[in-house]
Design an enzyme around this catalytic site. Structure first.
Site, PDB file in Angstrom:
ATOM      1  N   ARG A  84       0.848  -1.190   0.000  1.00 31.73           N
ATOM      2  CA  ARG A  84       0.000   0.000   0.000  1.00 31.73           C
ATOM      3  C   ARG A  84       0.884   1.241   0.000  1.00 31.73           C
ATOM      4  NH1 ARG A  84      -4.687   0.185   4.477  1.00 31.73           N
ATOM      5  NH2 ARG A  84      -3.078   0.975   5.880  1.00 31.73           N
ATOM      6  N   SER A  85       0.560   2.178  -0.906  1.00 31.70           N
ATOM      7  CA  SER A  85       1.295   3.457  -0.904  1.00 31.70           C
ATOM      8  C   SER A  85       0.347   4.547  -0.453  1.00 31.70           C
ATOM      9  CB  SER A  85       1.885   3.739  -2.286  1.00 31.70           C
ATOM     10  OG  SER A  85       2.961   2.861  -2.539  1.00 31.70           O
ATOM     11  N   GLY A  87      -3.170   4.160  -0.894  1.00 29.25           N
ATOM     12  CA  GLY A  87      -4.426   3.521  -0.501  1.00 29.25           C
ATOM     13  C   GLY A  87      -5.653   3.944  -1.295  1.00 29.25           C
ATOM     14  N   GLY A 157       3.226   5.338  -5.395  1.00 27.37           N
ATOM     15  CA  GLY A 157       3.485   3.920  -5.695  1.00 27.37           C
ATOM     16  C   GLY A 157       2.455   3.316  -6.633  1.00 27.37           C
ATOM     17  N   HIS A 159       0.061   5.034  -8.293  1.00 31.47           N
ATOM     18  CA  HIS A 159      -0.176   5.925  -9.440  1.00 31.47           C
ATOM     19  C   HIS A 159       0.850   5.702 -10.547  1.00 31.47           C
ATOM     20  CE1 HIS A 159      -2.092   9.480 -11.147  1.00 31.47           C
ATOM     21  NE2 HIS A 159      -0.933  10.097 -11.265  1.00 31.47           N
ATOM     22  N   ILE A 216       7.862  -1.577  -5.284  1.00 28.33           N
ATOM     23  CA  ILE A 216       8.701  -0.488  -5.778  1.00 28.33           C
ATOM     24  C   ILE A 216       8.848   0.516  -4.643  1.00 28.33           C
ATOM     25  CG2 ILE A 216       9.040   1.284  -7.529  1.00 28.33           C
ATOM     26  CD1 ILE A 216       6.673  -1.394  -8.434  1.00 28.33           C
ATOM     27  N   TYR A 450      -7.945   3.025 -12.664  1.00 30.83           N
ATOM     28  CA  TYR A 450      -9.365   3.101 -12.289  1.00 30.83           C
ATOM     29  C   TYR A 450      -9.869   1.671 -12.201  1.00 30.83           C
ATOM     30  CZ  TYR A 450      -9.015   8.080 -13.325  1.00 30.83           C
ATOM     31  OH  TYR A 450      -8.641   9.400 -13.329  1.00 30.83           O
TER      32      TYR A 450
HETATM   33  P1  FDA Z   1      -2.839   2.006  -3.397  1.00 31.77           P
HETATM   34  O1  FDA Z   1      -1.862   2.089  -2.291  1.00 31.77           O
HETATM   35  O2  FDA Z   1      -4.227   1.581  -3.064  1.00 31.77           O
HETATM   36  O3  FDA Z   1      -2.246   1.102  -4.545  1.00 31.77           O
HETATM   37  C1  FDA Z   1      -2.926   0.808  -5.749  1.00 31.77           C
HETATM   38  C2  FDA Z   1      -2.389  -0.512  -6.333  1.00 31.77           C
HETATM   39  O4  FDA Z   1      -0.996  -0.413  -6.556  1.00 31.77           O
HETATM   40  C3  FDA Z   1      -2.578  -1.711  -5.405  1.00 31.77           C
HETATM   41  O5  FDA Z   1      -2.721  -2.872  -6.186  1.00 31.77           O
HETATM   42  C4  FDA Z   1      -1.265  -1.748  -4.658  1.00 31.77           C
HETATM   43  O6  FDA Z   1      -0.963  -3.011  -4.108  1.00 31.77           O
HETATM   44  C5  FDA Z   1      -0.285  -1.347  -5.738  1.00 31.77           C
HETATM   45  N1  FDA Z   1       0.880  -0.649  -5.177  1.00 31.77           N
HETATM   46  C6  FDA Z   1       0.840   0.478  -4.419  1.00 31.77           C
HETATM   47  N2  FDA Z   1       2.081   0.849  -4.090  1.00 31.77           N
HETATM   48  C7  FDA Z   1       2.923  -0.059  -4.659  1.00 31.77           C
HETATM   49  C8  FDA Z   1       4.331  -0.197  -4.657  1.00 31.77           C
HETATM   50  N3  FDA Z   1       5.109   0.666  -4.019  1.00 31.77           N
HETATM   51  N4  FDA Z   1       4.876  -1.255  -5.296  1.00 31.77           N
HETATM   52  C9  FDA Z   1       4.069  -2.147  -5.941  1.00 31.77           C
HETATM   53  N5  FDA Z   1       2.732  -2.051  -5.979  1.00 31.77           N
HETATM   54  C10 FDA Z   1       2.152  -1.015  -5.339  1.00 31.77           C
HETATM   55  N6  FDA Z   1      -5.516   8.257 -11.554  1.00 31.77           N
HETATM   56  C11 FDA Z   1      -5.039   8.988 -12.595  1.00 31.77           C
HETATM   57  O7  FDA Z   1      -4.302   8.474 -13.430  1.00 31.77           O
HETATM   58  N7  FDA Z   1      -5.353  10.305 -12.691  1.00 31.77           N
HETATM   59  C12 FDA Z   1      -6.118  10.946 -11.770  1.00 31.77           C
HETATM   60  O8  FDA Z   1      -6.376  12.143 -11.894  1.00 31.77           O
HETATM   61  C13 FDA Z   1      -6.610  10.199 -10.670  1.00 31.77           C
HETATM   62  N8  FDA Z   1      -7.384  10.771  -9.708  1.00 31.77           N
HETATM   63  C14 FDA Z   1      -7.864  10.027  -8.664  1.00 31.77           C
HETATM   64  C15 FDA Z   1      -8.666  10.617  -7.698  1.00 31.77           C
HETATM   65  C16 FDA Z   1      -9.175   9.864  -6.643  1.00 31.77           C
HETATM   66  C17 FDA Z   1     -10.019  10.540  -5.601  1.00 31.77           C
HETATM   67  C18 FDA Z   1      -8.893   8.481  -6.581  1.00 31.77           C
HETATM   68  C19 FDA Z   1      -9.449   7.645  -5.486  1.00 31.77           C
HETATM   69  C20 FDA Z   1      -8.090   7.891  -7.531  1.00 31.77           C
HETATM   70  C21 FDA Z   1      -7.573   8.647  -8.582  1.00 31.77           C
HETATM   71  N9  FDA Z   1      -6.769   8.080  -9.564  1.00 31.77           N
HETATM   72  C22 FDA Z   1      -6.294   8.837 -10.600  1.00 31.77           C
HETATM   73  C23 FDA Z   1      -6.454   6.655  -9.523  1.00 31.77           C
HETATM   74  C24 FDA Z   1      -5.108   6.407  -8.857  1.00 31.77           C
HETATM   75  O9  FDA Z   1      -4.068   6.761  -9.752  1.00 31.77           O
HETATM   76  C25 FDA Z   1      -4.987   4.901  -8.532  1.00 31.77           C
HETATM   77  O10 FDA Z   1      -5.995   4.521  -7.657  1.00 31.77           O
HETATM   78  C26 FDA Z   1      -3.606   4.577  -7.956  1.00 31.77           C
HETATM   79  O11 FDA Z   1      -3.339   3.211  -8.124  1.00 31.77           O
HETATM   80  C27 FDA Z   1      -3.543   4.952  -6.516  1.00 31.77           C
HETATM   81  O12 FDA Z   1      -2.278   4.777  -5.990  1.00 31.77           O
HETATM   82  P2  FDA Z   1      -2.128   4.661  -4.395  1.00 31.77           P
HETATM   83  O13 FDA Z   1      -0.710   4.404  -4.125  1.00 31.77           O
HETATM   84  O14 FDA Z   1      -2.814   5.799  -3.751  1.00 31.77           O
HETATM   85  O15 FDA Z   1      -3.043   3.402  -4.112  1.00 31.77           O
END
Ligand code: FDA
Length: 510
Positions: A84-85, A87, A157, A159, A216, A450
């Site tokens: 999780r990065s 979330g 992470g 994104h 990563i 998404y």
């Molecule tokens: P999270 O931690 O939930 O991780 C998402 C996925 O990546 C999971 O499968 C996780 O296990 C994996 N992961 C995370 N960190 C990792 C790491 N370090 N190494 C390996 N795997 C890892 N997208 C976009 O392109 N443009 C936009 O404008 C937006 N806007 C937006 C707004 C809102 C309100 C939301 C909820 C979402 C978006 N998004 C978006 C989508 C966003 O890019 C997508 O949900 C990302 O995966 C979120 O990354 P997090 O690290 O926050 O999520």
């Protein structure tokens, strides 16, 4: 249960043998902070309710050696890993799983170091894209930035590893198009950089979804230039003010206007009618923008007083919240909690405009809902840089030929009644079905960031063949799916890093 308890004991013992610092960052279910640490990074509250499966442990490492230890010991003791990065995963895959699992939460990996001379930065995965934008603006006196998405709380992470796009996609393409190196921990617990992971794996983690390949830890990125002054506008138009004609016209010009101009309408219900809000970022001053608009989209009737000039970093705050007082407080970008709500989302890509007469059907679906069921359609224009890069350059394949992407989003703040989820989900599904004739087909394409489990999933228990996974995989990655399978087979042939939509290897061992 006794077996599970023994396993968990063994896991903890294994960790303590591997790392003498890790005990301080392990949260077991009996730890008084377990619940708050678990929930702190669940940004879609659907996955924060008591009925969701919980991890056996949450680990919040400070050191790479702790991540390496967690990978080795999870593998040894049959625990799955969710990384999780930020979330924000739409389907909560970074926080829940149906099999016994741990979360490695990178909330402490938030360092950002910017090299203005070299126009590069190293950013750790747990930092948010808002923090990244803030630090680059601060170091470069607002002259550099990085092309990321629009919600500042999103984690680097997920994104970056899923692609990542936002208001600069027409000028510069995706976040993942600008990654030049990365540090990660692989399935064997090895710490790798671009050179040691090799070009195939480096290709895969730039848009193929990081969770299939390892963890990563940090990314080296190439920064891009922005002018000292940008212009934003945010112009609402009702049906009586020709919203339908304007949306139709927008579809015909959005991907063709100057690449400095990003006009992104929203369509939503307000009381008993529909409103389209034309939101835009222009990379320059209002004096240059007005003639451009007059040339390409005079029907909108944009005037100087609709426009506001500001720095690029201020525009991030403005575009995220709209009603922002002067002066815009960019320090909010350092926070982590934006748009923390219950939400559902779906996405489509369009290669042809929706016919003008088809909009009525969309309005009908919005207007037949009760007042508490709300949603929004967000239109993101293509054209420019994102369409110039080849489909196979990185795993994200949705390039030339698309005129825009359409995000269907429904969010709510309280589970007011038992059927709140169902009502919103039904509305989105109805819109999605209605749109079938108008969107990209064969396959109906989707975007891993998404994430949508309705487009297909791996088998919950047991083997998923490459062919079965290709149902969802080709929607996300088109033919890049097969190269991702090839990389997965090389780096994780036993399929340790897996989830409901992870890339399967060929010749699955188990
Ligand atoms: P999270 O931690 O939930 O991780 C998402 C996925 O990546 C999971 O499968 C996780 O296990 C994996 N992961 C995370 N960190 C990792 C790491 N370090 N190494 C390996 N795997 C890892 N997208 C976009 O392109 N443009 C936009 O404008 C937006 N806007 C937006 C707004 C809102 C309100 C939301 C909820 C979402 C978006 N998004 C978006 C989508 C966003 O890019 C997508 O949900 C990302 O995966 C979120 O990354 P997090 O690290 O926050 O999520």
């Amino acid at each position: 249960e006794a077996l599970a308890a023994e396993n968990h004991e063994n896991f903890l013992k294994c960790l303590s043998l591997q790392s003498n610092t890790i005990s301080k960052v392990i949260y077991t279910q009996t730890n008084s902070s377990y619940s708050s640490v678990l929930k702190a990074s669940i940004k879609n509250l659907i996955f924060s309710t008591p009925t969701n499966p919980k991890p056996v442990f949450v680990i919040t490492p400070f050191h790479v050696s702790e991540i390496q230890a967690a990978v080795k010991c999870s593998k040894k003791n049959g625990l799955q890993i969710r990384v999780r990065s930020g979330g924000h995963d739409h389907e909560g895959l970074s926080s829940i799983s149906d099999v016994p699992f741990i979360i490695i939460d990178l909330i402490n990996f938030i360092e950002i170091s910017v090299d203005v001379e070299e126009k590069t930065a190293w950013v750790e995965s747990g930092a948010t894209i808002g923090q990244l934008n803030y630090r680059i603006a601060e170091k470069s006196q607002n002259l550099l930035t990085f092309p990321v998405g629009t919600c500042p709380g999103v984690g680097v992470g997920g994104h970056f590893s899923g692609g990542g796009y936002g208001v600069l996609l027409r000028k510069y393409g995706m976040a993942a198009d600008h990654i030049v190196d990365a540090h990660m921990v692989d399935v064997k617990g090895r710490f790798l950089n671009r050179e040691s992971m090799g070009e195939d794996l480096f290709w895969a983690i730039r848009g193929g979804g990081g969770a299939s390949f390892g963890i990563i830890v940090s990314w080296k990125i190439k920064l891009v230039a922005v002018p000292p002054t940008v212009t934003v506008f945010n112009v609402p138009r009702t049906l009586e003010q020709n919203a339908t004609k304007l949306l139709f016209k927008w579809q015909c010009i959005a991907d063709k206007v100057h690449e400095d101009l990003f006009i992104s309408p929203l369509l939503l219900r307000v009381n008993s009618t529909m409103v389209s809000v034309f939101t835009a970022l222009f990379l320059g001053g209002v004096d240059r923008l007005l003639p451009l608009m007059q040339d390409s989209f005079p029907e909108l009737g944009l005037t100087r007083k609709d426009c506001r000039e500001m720095t690029f970093v201020e525009s991030i705050v403005y575009l995220d919240g709209y009603e922002v007082e002067e002066p815009i407080n960019v320090d909010v970008l350092l926070g982590r909690d934006f748009h923390v709500r219950f939400f559902r989302g779906k996405v489509d890509y369009l290669t042809e405009p929706i016919p003008e007469e088809a909009f009525q059907g969309i309005y009908d679906i919005f207007l037949e809902q009760d007042q508490e069921t709300n949603g929004v359609l967000m239109f993101f224009p293509y054209g420019g840089k994102i369409s110039e890069i080849s489909e196979s350059e990185i795993p994200y394949p949705h390039r030339a030929g698309n005129i825009y992407t359409l995000l269907y989003y429904a969010g709510w703040d309280l589970e007011s009644t038992d059927d709140t989820y169902q009502r919103h989900d039904n509305m989105l599904k109805k819109l999605f079905n209605y749109m079938t004739p108008y969107v990209a087909k064969n396959p109906r394409t989707a975007y891993i960031n998404y994430r949508d489990l309705d487009v297909g999933t791996n088998n919950k228990l047991g083997h998923t063949s490459v062919q079965e996974a290709s149902v969802w995989g080709k929607k996300y990655f088109k033919n890049n799916f097969y190269r991702l399978v090839h990389v997965k087979t090389m780096v994780d042939p036993e399929n340790f890093f897996r989830n409901e939509q992870s890339i399967p290897p060929f010749n699955l061992v188990k």
